[in-house]
Design a protein around this motif. Structure first.
Motif, PDB file in Angstrom:
ATOM      1  N   THR A 239       0.838  -1.196   0.000  1.00 23.96           N
ATOM      2  CA  THR A 239       0.000   0.000   0.000  1.00 23.96           C
ATOM      3  C   THR A 239       0.879   1.254   0.000  1.00 23.96           C
ATOM      4  OG1 THR A 239      -0.082   0.133   2.416  1.00 23.96           O
ATOM      5  CG2 THR A 239      -1.775  -1.224   1.306  1.00 23.96           C
ATOM      6  N   LEU A 240       0.264   2.382  -0.304  1.00 23.57           N
ATOM      7  CA  LEU A 240       0.990   3.651  -0.305  1.00 23.57           C
ATOM      8  C   LEU A 240       1.566   3.957   1.074  1.00 23.57           C
ATOM      9  CD1 LEU A 240      -1.573   5.743  -2.386  1.00 23.57           C
ATOM     10  CD2 LEU A 240       0.665   4.942  -3.174  1.00 23.57           C
ATOM     11  N   ARG A 241       0.853   3.569   2.135  1.00 24.44           N
ATOM     12  CA  ARG A 241       1.356   3.790   3.495  1.00 24.44           C
ATOM     13  C   ARG A 241       2.765   3.210   3.650  1.00 24.44           C
ATOM     14  NH1 ARG A 241      -1.139   4.289   8.600  1.00 24.44           N
ATOM     15  NH2 ARG A 241      -3.199   3.926   7.664  1.00 24.44           N
ATOM     16  N   ASN A 242       3.003   2.063   3.010  1.00 30.07           N
ATOM     17  CA  ASN A 242       4.302   1.397   3.119  1.00 30.07           C
ATOM     18  C   ASN A 242       5.300   1.867   2.067  1.00 30.07           C
ATOM     19  OD1 ASN A 242       3.656  -0.336   5.347  1.00 30.07           O
ATOM     20  ND2 ASN A 242       2.421  -1.568   3.956  1.00 30.07           N
ATOM     21  N   THR A 243       4.867   1.971   0.814  1.00 35.40           N
ATOM     22  CA  THR A 243       5.822   2.314  -0.248  1.00 35.40           C
ATOM     23  C   THR A 243       6.325   3.752  -0.130  1.00 35.40           C
ATOM     24  OG1 THR A 243       4.016   2.905  -1.760  1.00 35.40           O
ATOM     25  CG2 THR A 243       4.860   0.649  -1.880  1.00 35.40           C
ATOM     26  N   LEU A 244       5.490   4.636   0.431  1.00 39.71           N
ATOM     27  CA  LEU A 244       5.886   6.050   0.530  1.00 39.71           C
ATOM     28  C   LEU A 244       6.302   6.438   1.942  1.00 39.71           C
ATOM     29  CD1 LEU A 244       3.225   7.747  -1.791  1.00 39.71           C
ATOM     30  CD2 LEU A 244       5.454   6.787  -2.374  1.00 39.71           C
ATOM     31  N   LYS A 245       6.509   5.453   2.780  1.00 43.80           N
ATOM     32  CA  LYS A 245       6.925   5.711   4.158  1.00 43.80           C
ATOM     33  C   LYS A 245       8.236   6.498   4.173  1.00 43.80           C
ATOM     34  CE  LYS A 245       7.646   3.333   8.568  1.00 43.80           C
ATOM     35  NZ  LYS A 245       7.689   2.000   9.237  1.00 43.80           N
ATOM     36  N   GLY A 246       8.265   7.558   4.968  1.00 48.68           N
ATOM     37  CA  GLY A 246       9.445   8.404   5.029  1.00 48.68           C
ATOM     38  C   GLY A 246       9.374   9.587   4.087  1.00 48.68           C
ATOM     39  N   LEU A 247       8.469   9.532   3.106  1.00 47.95           N
ATOM     40  CA  LEU A 247       8.282  10.652   2.178  1.00 47.95           C
ATOM     41  C   LEU A 247       7.035  11.454   2.523  1.00 47.95           C
ATOM     42  CD1 LEU A 247       9.138   9.046  -1.298  1.00 47.95           C
ATOM     43  CD2 LEU A 247      10.552  10.565   0.090  1.00 47.95           C
ATOM     44  N   ILE A 248       5.959  10.749   2.854  1.00 51.72           N
ATOM     45  CA  ILE A 248       4.701  11.399   3.204  1.00 51.72           C
ATOM     46  C   ILE A 248       3.928  10.458   4.125  1.00 51.72           C
ATOM     47  CG2 ILE A 248       3.659  10.552   1.056  1.00 51.72           C
ATOM     48  CD1 ILE A 248       1.837  13.008   1.082  1.00 51.72           C
ATOM     49  N   ASP A 249       3.362  11.008   5.209  1.00 49.12           N
ATOM     50  CA  ASP A 249       2.689  10.128   6.160  1.00 49.12           C
ATOM     51  C   ASP A 249       1.226   9.918   5.784  1.00 49.12           C
ATOM     52  OD1 ASP A 249       1.185  12.345   7.157  1.00 49.12           O
ATOM     53  OD2 ASP A 249       2.816  12.837   8.543  1.00 49.12           O
ATOM     54  N   ALA A 250       0.607   8.942   6.454  1.00 49.63           N
ATOM     55  CA  ALA A 250      -0.764   8.546   6.131  1.00 49.63           C
ATOM     56  C   ALA A 250      -1.746   9.695   6.328  1.00 49.63           C
ATOM     57  CB  ALA A 250      -1.161   7.344   6.977  1.00 49.63           C
ATOM     58  N   GLU A 251      -1.526  10.505   7.365  1.00 48.89           N
ATOM     59  CA  GLU A 251      -2.441  11.618   7.627  1.00 48.89           C
ATOM     60  C   GLU A 251      -2.409  12.641   6.496  1.00 48.89           C
ATOM     61  OE1 GLU A 251      -0.259  10.366   9.747  1.00 48.89           O
ATOM     62  OE2 GLU A 251      -1.663   9.381  11.124  1.00 48.89           O
ATOM     63  N   ALA A 252      -1.215  12.917   5.985  1.00 46.58           N
ATOM     64  CA  ALA A 252      -1.094  13.870   4.879  1.00 46.58           C
ATOM     65  C   ALA A 252      -1.777  13.335   3.628  1.00 46.58           C
ATOM     66  CB  ALA A 252       0.372  14.178   4.610  1.00 46.58           C
ATOM     67  N   MET A 253      -1.632  12.031   3.374  1.00 48.46           N
ATOM     68  CA  MET A 253      -2.318  11.428   2.219  1.00 48.46           C
ATOM     69  C   MET A 253      -3.826  11.585   2.363  1.00 48.46           C
ATOM     70  SD  MET A 253      -0.335   7.855   1.429  1.00 48.46           S
ATOM     71  CE  MET A 253       1.323   7.629   2.065  1.00 48.46           C
ATOM     72  N   ALA A 254      -4.329  11.251   3.537  1.00 49.23           N
ATOM     73  CA  ALA A 254      -5.768  11.348   3.765  1.00 49.23           C
ATOM     74  C   ALA A 254      -6.249  12.783   3.590  1.00 49.23           C
ATOM     75  CB  ALA A 254      -6.103  10.831   5.160  1.00 49.23           C
TER      76      ALA A 254
END
Length: 280
Positions: A239-254
């Motif tokens: 998921t994006l939560r894992n692949t983008l970890k360290g670049l953008i957090d889940a809260e920012a995506m939401a």
């Protein structure tokens, strides 16, 4: 007219020369060349497409890597009709073909009038691209998008389908996103192996790419956008939560309206731009 004669096709260069006149006619009809077009053909080979293009064009540039083919092309076509650039298309500076502001560039202002709509000359790029290096050539040409009017290429059918794929489909991937961020991509028609000599082991297809306006996909940093796309597709099952970890957090995506539990293959090009901009 030059023929294949004693020429030996070079497997290392991925050479498969189109010879079927009906498909050549369809390609030329799709390109719709006009006499004053500023056009460059990548990999003209033995000139099968070059000849019908020059039936309309006043002048054509070609980029040919095979040193054995360069003298054949120069002997068949006079320099006032054809300029042969012996070069690697992956390293070639396509902007060098544009007329200089003073009219002293290659071809000159008189040879290639400015477009009334755009106020400047734009390149039209065509070619039967070697299948083994087609993606790198496409990425290289994307760097010149602002100077390009359109591009028409023969490519492996599978590659064309990836280029034009929609989100959340099996063919959608990094190539789809990176090209659709800069171009409108349209698959035109398929070409069977028997239309080539020697016949490739795969089907081919003709594709049209037309540059989009800069604001169409408004990412702020091209390198950041490319990095986000590469990370998202690097591990497709995650998921994006894992692949983008360290670049953008889940809260920012939401906060952008993007569920962090989604996979990269479900995102539109515009959603990738939103993620990239958030990390700038």
């Amino acid at each position: 007219m030059a023929t294949e004669g004693a020429y030996r096709h070079k497997k290392a260069l991925g050479q498969h020369f189109l010879h079927d006149t009906s498909y050549l006619a369809r390609i030329v009809a799709a390109i719709r060349p006009e006499a004053d077009d500023l056009m460059v053909e990548i990999g003209p080979g033995l000139g099968a497409l070059t000849r019908p293009l020059l039936d309309t064009l006043k002048h054509l540039h070609v980029v040919e890597f095979d040193r054995d083919l360069v003298p054949r092309l120069r002997s068949e076509f006079p320099p006032e009709q054809l300029t042969v650039h012996e070069a690697d298309a992956l390293k070639f500076d396509f902007a060098s073909l544009l007329p200089s502001p003073s009219g002293g560039g290659i071809g000159g202002e008189a040879a290639f009038p400015k477009s009334a709509a755009s106020g400047e000359s734009k390149l039209r790029v065509v070619g039967n691209l070697p299948y083994n290096i087609s993606s790198p050539i496409l990425f290289h040409l994307a760097d010149y998008a602002e100077h390009i009017r359109d591009m028409h290429f023969m490519l492996q059918k599978e590659v064309v389908e990836r280029m034009a794929a929609a989100p959340d489909t099996p063919d959608y991937g990094r190539l789809s996103v990176m090209l659709q961020a800069r171009f409108r991509v349209a698959k035109l028609f398929n070409v069977p192996p028997g239309a080539f000599n020697p016949p490739p082991k795969v089907d081919s297809a003709v594709v049209r790419l037309a540059p989009l306006a800069a604001e169409a996909v408004p990412y702020q940093d091209a390198q950041r956008f490319a990095g986000i796309v590469a990370r998202a597709f690097g591990q497709r099952r995650k998921t994006l939560r894992n692949t983008l970890k360290g670049l953008i957090d889940a809260e920012a995506m939401a906060g952008l309206g993007i569920d962090p539990q989604r996979r990269g293959e479900t995102l539109s090009v515009r959603e990738f731009a939103l993620l990239a901009n958030e990390t700038c």
